[in-house]
Design a protein around this motif. Structure first.
Motif, PDB file in Angstrom:
ATOM      1  N   ILE A  10       0.850  -1.195   0.000  1.00  0.00           N
ATOM      2  CA  ILE A  10       0.000   0.000   0.000  1.00  0.00           C
ATOM      3  C   ILE A  10       0.883   1.241   0.000  1.00  0.00           C
ATOM      4  CG2 ILE A  10      -1.676   1.344   1.337  1.00  0.00           C
ATOM      5  CD1 ILE A  10      -2.830  -1.408   2.255  1.00  0.00           C
ATOM      6  N   HIS A  11       1.910   1.245   0.829  1.00  0.00           N
ATOM      7  CA  HIS A  11       2.846   2.367   0.918  1.00  0.00           C
ATOM      8  C   HIS A  11       3.426   2.671  -0.465  1.00  0.00           C
ATOM      9  CE1 HIS A  11       6.392   4.666   2.162  1.00  0.00           C
ATOM     10  NE2 HIS A  11       5.789   4.842   3.327  1.00  0.00           N
ATOM     11  N   LYS A  12       3.923   1.647  -1.157  1.00  0.00           N
ATOM     12  CA  LYS A  12       4.501   1.824  -2.495  1.00  0.00           C
ATOM     13  C   LYS A  12       3.451   2.301  -3.494  1.00  0.00           C
ATOM     14  CE  LYS A  12       8.076  -1.682  -1.909  1.00  0.00           C
ATOM     15  NZ  LYS A  12       8.483  -3.062  -2.249  1.00  0.00           N
ATOM     16  N   ALA A  13       2.261   1.733  -3.420  1.00  0.00           N
ATOM     17  CA  ALA A  13       1.184   2.106  -4.344  1.00  0.00           C
ATOM     18  C   ALA A  13       0.781   3.559  -4.170  1.00  0.00           C
ATOM     19  CB  ALA A  13      -0.026   1.195  -4.140  1.00  0.00           C
ATOM     20  N   VAL A  14       0.722   4.032  -2.934  1.00  0.00           N
ATOM     21  CA  VAL A  14       0.363   5.434  -2.682  1.00  0.00           C
ATOM     22  C   VAL A  14       1.447   6.360  -3.217  1.00  0.00           C
ATOM     23  CG1 VAL A  14      -0.081   7.162  -0.881  1.00  0.00           C
ATOM     24  CG2 VAL A  14      -1.165   4.906  -0.752  1.00  0.00           C
ATOM     25  N   GLU A  15       2.711   5.994  -3.033  1.00  0.00           N
ATOM     26  CA  GLU A  15       3.795   6.801  -3.602  1.00  0.00           C
ATOM     27  C   GLU A  15       3.667   6.885  -5.122  1.00  0.00           C
ATOM     28  OE1 GLU A  15       7.422   5.017  -2.125  1.00  0.00           O
ATOM     29  OE2 GLU A  15       7.458   6.354  -0.379  1.00  0.00           O
ATOM     30  N   SER A  72       7.759  13.394  -1.824  1.00  0.00           N
ATOM     31  CA  SER A  72       8.770  13.732  -0.820  1.00  0.00           C
ATOM     32  C   SER A  72       8.547  15.125  -0.222  1.00  0.00           C
ATOM     33  CB  SER A  72      10.172  13.642  -1.431  1.00  0.00           C
ATOM     34  OG  SER A  72      10.340  14.619  -2.435  1.00  0.00           O
ATOM     35  N   ARG A  73       7.527  15.858  -0.701  1.00  0.00           N
ATOM     36  CA  ARG A  73       7.289  17.183  -0.098  1.00  0.00           C
ATOM     37  C   ARG A  73       6.720  17.013   1.312  1.00  0.00           C
ATOM     38  NH1 ARG A  73       2.151  19.479  -0.179  1.00  0.00           N
ATOM     39  NH2 ARG A  73       0.698  18.541  -1.659  1.00  0.00           N
ATOM     40  N   SER A  74       6.922  17.982   2.156  1.00  0.00           N
ATOM     41  CA  SER A  74       6.635  17.847   3.591  1.00  0.00           C
ATOM     42  C   SER A  74       5.197  17.433   3.895  1.00  0.00           C
ATOM     43  CB  SER A  74       6.989  19.133   4.336  1.00  0.00           C
ATOM     44  OG  SER A  74       6.156  20.185   3.906  1.00  0.00           O
ATOM     45  N   GLY A  75       4.222  17.978   3.193  1.00  0.00           N
ATOM     46  CA  GLY A  75       2.822  17.636   3.469  1.00  0.00           C
ATOM     47  C   GLY A  75       2.449  16.215   3.097  1.00  0.00           C
ATOM     48  N   LEU A  76       3.215  15.605   2.205  1.00  0.00           N
ATOM     49  CA  LEU A  76       2.901  14.255   1.733  1.00  0.00           C
ATOM     50  C   LEU A  76       3.859  13.184   2.258  1.00  0.00           C
ATOM     51  CD1 LEU A  76       2.069  15.015  -2.009  1.00  0.00           C
ATOM     52  CD2 LEU A  76       0.469  14.519  -0.167  1.00  0.00           C
ATOM     53  N   LEU A  77       4.894  13.610   2.973  1.00  0.00           N
ATOM     54  CA  LEU A  77       5.914  12.666   3.426  1.00  0.00           C
ATOM     55  C   LEU A  77       5.354  11.452   4.156  1.00  0.00           C
ATOM     56  CD1 LEU A  77       9.088  14.612   4.414  1.00  0.00           C
ATOM     57  CD2 LEU A  77       9.024  12.208   3.767  1.00  0.00           C
ATOM     58  N   ASP A  78       4.423  11.659   5.055  1.00  0.00           N
ATOM     59  CA  ASP A  78       3.879  10.560   5.852  1.00  0.00           C
ATOM     60  C   ASP A  78       2.571   9.999   5.285  1.00  0.00           C
ATOM     61  OD1 ASP A  78       5.966  10.714   7.684  1.00  0.00           O
ATOM     62  OD2 ASP A  78       4.930  12.257   8.860  1.00  0.00           O
ATOM     63  N   THR A  79       2.111  10.548   4.162  1.00  0.00           N
ATOM     64  CA  THR A  79       0.829  10.119   3.593  1.00  0.00           C
ATOM     65  C   THR A  79       0.794   8.630   3.254  1.00  0.00           C
ATOM     66  OG1 THR A  79       0.309  12.340   2.837  1.00  0.00           O
ATOM     67  CG2 THR A  79      -0.828  10.520   1.718  1.00  0.00           C
ATOM     68  N   PRO A  80       1.804   8.061   2.596  1.00  0.00           N
ATOM     69  CA  PRO A  80       1.732   6.623   2.312  1.00  0.00           C
ATOM     70  C   PRO A  80       1.565   5.764   3.571  1.00  0.00           C
ATOM     71  CG  PRO A  80       3.418   7.631   0.957  1.00  0.00           C
ATOM     72  CD  PRO A  80       2.982   8.678   1.959  1.00  0.00           C
ATOM     73  N   GLU A  81       2.248   6.129   4.642  1.00  0.00           N
ATOM     74  CA  GLU A  81       2.123   5.375   5.891  1.00  0.00           C
ATOM     75  C   GLU A  81       0.738   5.571   6.507  1.00  0.00           C
ATOM     76  OE1 GLU A  81       2.594   2.854   8.921  1.00  0.00           O
ATOM     77  OE2 GLU A  81       3.886   3.028   7.176  1.00  0.00           O
ATOM     78  N   ARG A  82       0.222   6.814   6.480  1.00  0.00           N
ATOM     79  CA  ARG A  82      -1.119   7.073   7.015  1.00  0.00           C
ATOM     80  C   ARG A  82      -2.183   6.295   6.247  1.00  0.00           C
ATOM     81  NH1 ARG A  82       0.879  12.448   7.871  1.00  0.00           N
ATOM     82  NH2 ARG A  82       0.193  13.076   5.804  1.00  0.00           N
ATOM     83  N   VAL A  83      -2.057   6.253   4.916  1.00  0.00           N
ATOM     84  CA  VAL A  83      -3.024   5.522   4.096  1.00  0.00           C
ATOM     85  C   VAL A  83      -2.942   4.023   4.402  1.00  0.00           C
ATOM     86  CG1 VAL A  83      -3.682   4.880   1.731  1.00  0.00           C
ATOM     87  CG2 VAL A  83      -3.114   7.260   2.267  1.00  0.00           C
ATOM     88  N   ALA A  84      -1.751   3.500   4.576  1.00  0.00           N
ATOM     89  CA  ALA A  84      -1.591   2.080   4.914  1.00  0.00           C
ATOM     90  C   ALA A  84      -2.273   1.761   6.247  1.00  0.00           C
ATOM     91  CB  ALA A  84      -0.112   1.705   4.948  1.00  0.00           C
ATOM     92  N   ARG A  85      -2.103   2.628   7.245  1.00  0.00           N
ATOM     93  CA  ARG A  85      -2.759   2.427   8.554  1.00  0.00           C
ATOM     94  C   ARG A  85      -4.274   2.554   8.410  1.00  0.00           C
ATOM     95  NH1 ARG A  85       1.212   5.961  10.512  1.00  0.00           N
ATOM     96  NH2 ARG A  85      -0.415   7.502  10.933  1.00  0.00           N
ATOM     97  N   MET A  86      -4.717   3.517   7.592  1.00  0.00           N
ATOM     98  CA  MET A  86      -6.142   3.720   7.363  1.00  0.00           C
ATOM     99  C   MET A  86      -6.762   2.455   6.754  1.00  0.00           C
ATOM    100  SD  MET A  86      -8.013   6.337   4.717  1.00  0.00           S
ATOM    101  CE  MET A  86      -7.327   5.456   3.312  1.00  0.00           C
ATOM    102  N   CYS A  87      -6.053   1.823   5.809  1.00  0.00           N
ATOM    103  CA  CYS A  87      -6.564   0.607   5.161  1.00  0.00           C
ATOM    104  C   CYS A  87      -6.774  -0.503   6.170  1.00  0.00           C
ATOM    105  CB  CYS A  87      -5.629   0.172   4.040  1.00  0.00           C
ATOM    106  SG  CYS A  87      -5.728   1.230   2.582  1.00  0.00           S
ATOM    107  N   ASP A  88      -5.918  -0.591   7.169  1.00  0.00           N
ATOM    108  CA  ASP A  88      -6.083  -1.581   8.235  1.00  0.00           C
ATOM    109  C   ASP A  88      -7.463  -1.431   8.880  1.00  0.00           C
ATOM    110  OD1 ASP A  88      -4.343  -3.603   8.806  1.00  0.00           O
ATOM    111  OD2 ASP A  88      -3.191  -2.486  10.297  1.00  0.00           O
TER     112      ASP A  88
END
Length: 185
Positions: A7-12, A23-39
């Motif tokens: 999920i992390h790779k797919a969001v990137e 890699s911009r600051s507002g999106l840096l943690d987005t892949p991880e947040r989306v992965a947790r959200m999917c859980d």
């Protein structure tokens, strides 16, 4: 099992595909947040929706239970956009009932899957019928679909209603109307 790494790779890749810089600051943690959200959003995929209904209580005489306005949030399998609303469940019991929270837990499990409203409606009815063996079950789902509200036809506020009637509810229009009237429909 949710594969958070994929999920992390797919969001990137998705962010890249729409022209964003992951890699911009507002999106840096987005892949991880989306992965947790999917859980959380897909937590019903590996659960047995009938399990909560296994907890039953004996009753003295047959009757009718109507649990109204159980809130739910789900994701449309066609667009991966939310649809949300309420589920109402009616069942005619013989000698046993389940706890009211158990009906809500069953709804939650089915809603936490990629879903379409029509299938979710019948899945809930089938689960109640199989687990509780009542004379009949009726499930009414009312929902707003963001795939209609925020894209496509762009018609916010439109609600879709589905219902499934099994057993004694299936052919008894008077019984169906009794339940619908009690639901304010």
């Amino acid at each position: 099992m949710i594969d958070k790494e994929k999920i992390h790779k797919a969001v990137e890749l998705f962010l890249e595909a729409i022209g964003e810089d992951s890699s911009r600051s507002g999106l840096l943690d987005t892949p991880e947040r989306v992965a947790r959200m999917c859980d959380e959003l897909f937590s019903g995929m590996e659960k047995d929706a009938a399990e909560p209904l296994e907890r039953v209580f004996s009753v003295e005489r047959p009757g009718l239970v109507i649990e109204k306005d159980i809130r739910f949030y789900s994701l449309c399998e066609h667009h991966l956009l939310p649809f949300f609303g309420t589920v109402s469940i009616a069942y005619m019991y013989e000698d046993k009932v389940t706890g009211l929270s158990k009906l809500a837990r069953t709804v939650e499990i089915f809603a936490r899957r990629l879903q379409i409203q029509e299938n979710m409606t019948s899945q809930i009815a089938d689960a109640v019928m199989k687990a509780l063996k009542p004379k009949g079950v009726m499930v009414v789902v009312q929902a707003e679909h963001l795939c209609m509200s925020m894209r496509g036809v762009k018609n916010p506020g439109a609600r879709t209603m589905t219902f499934c009637a099994l057993g004694s509810f299936e052919k008894d229009l008077e019984l169906q109307n009794h339940v619908l009237k009690n639901l304010g429909l």
